[in-house]
Design a protein around this motif. Structure first.
Motif, PDB file in Angstrom:
ATOM      1  N   VAL A  79       2.037  -1.594   2.113  1.00 54.76           N
ATOM      2  CA  VAL A  79       2.141  -0.304   2.791  1.00 54.76           C
ATOM      3  C   VAL A  79       2.048   0.801   1.757  1.00 54.76           C
ATOM      4  N   TYR A 114      -3.979  -6.461   6.969  1.00 56.26           N
ATOM      5  CA  TYR A 114      -3.896  -5.028   6.712  1.00 56.26           C
ATOM      6  C   TYR A 114      -3.701  -4.830   5.217  1.00 56.26           C
ATOM      7  N   GLU A 115      -3.848  -3.601   4.789  1.00 54.70           N
ATOM      8  CA  GLU A 115      -3.692  -3.294   3.368  1.00 54.70           C
ATOM      9  C   GLU A 115      -3.249  -1.857   3.188  1.00 54.70           C
ATOM     10  N   ASN A 116      -2.882  -1.529   1.969  1.00 55.11           N
ATOM     11  CA  ASN A 116      -2.539  -0.143   1.661  1.00 55.11           C
ATOM     12  C   ASN A 116      -3.816   0.581   1.229  1.00 55.11           C
ATOM     13  N   ILE A 134      -0.809   2.203   6.761  1.00 54.12           N
ATOM     14  CA  ILE A 134      -1.541   0.971   6.491  1.00 54.12           C
ATOM     15  C   ILE A 134      -2.963   1.139   7.014  1.00 54.12           C
ATOM     16  N   ILE A 187       3.271  -3.490  12.176  1.00 53.63           N
ATOM     17  CA  ILE A 187       2.846  -4.603  11.322  1.00 53.63           C
ATOM     18  C   ILE A 187       3.171  -5.933  11.989  1.00 53.63           C
TER      19      ILE A 187
END
Length: 150
Positions: free
Chosen positions: A123, A113-115, A133, A103
């Motif tokens: 995360v 980024y994303e979950n 991620i 990250i």
């Protein structure tokens, strides 16, 4: 009469049969991504994801081959007219030693980024304890990064 030990012979036969079966199984050779800009995508996969380039036979400036595992490659091929809008279910996954450290690379390079649920800068913690991620490459392909041990 000479005694024949059956167990070692059976073991050898099972081993030979298993090896023969394994030779007839398919294994991953490569994944091809059709990309808009070969240099941008090559830089992304080498410097963000951390893949190493390997020799490619074409030498035409339209291909980059990257190692993604034992005898497995990611082939980047220039020529796509536009980036893609693909669902997250269609993704390529890489395992890293530390999602937290990865990250930091994304943040340093201003890559969001994303979950799994789509929450930004979050995360996913799977039920088995694996962190993951998701983010997109320059051509819209979804990537998953996780810390799975196997």
């Amino acid at each position: 009469m000479k005694k024949i030990r059956v167990a070692p012979i059976i073991g050898l036969l099972i081993l030979l049969q298993t090896a023969s079966f394994a030779q007839n199984k398919a294994s991953l050779n490569h994944i091809a991504h059709y990309v808009v800009n070969l240099k941008t995508s090559t830089d992304f996969y080498m410097h963000i994801v951390g893949l190493d380039s390997i020799p490619e036979p074409f030498h035409d400036g339209k291909h980059t081959w990257l190692s993604v595992g034992y005898k497995s490659h990611l082939h980047l091929i220039q020529g796509a007219a536009a980036a893609y809008d693909l669902p997250k279910n269609s993704h390529l996954c890489f395992t890293v030693p530390s999602v937290t450290d990865f990250i930091k690379v994304l943040e340093k390079n201003k890559i969001g980024y994303e979950n799994w649920a789509g929450e930004k800068n979050a995360v996913t913690l799977r039920v088995d304890g694996v962190k993951q991620i998701y983010f997109k490459d320059p051509d819209g392909y979804w990537l998953e990064i996780n810390d799975a041990k196997e």
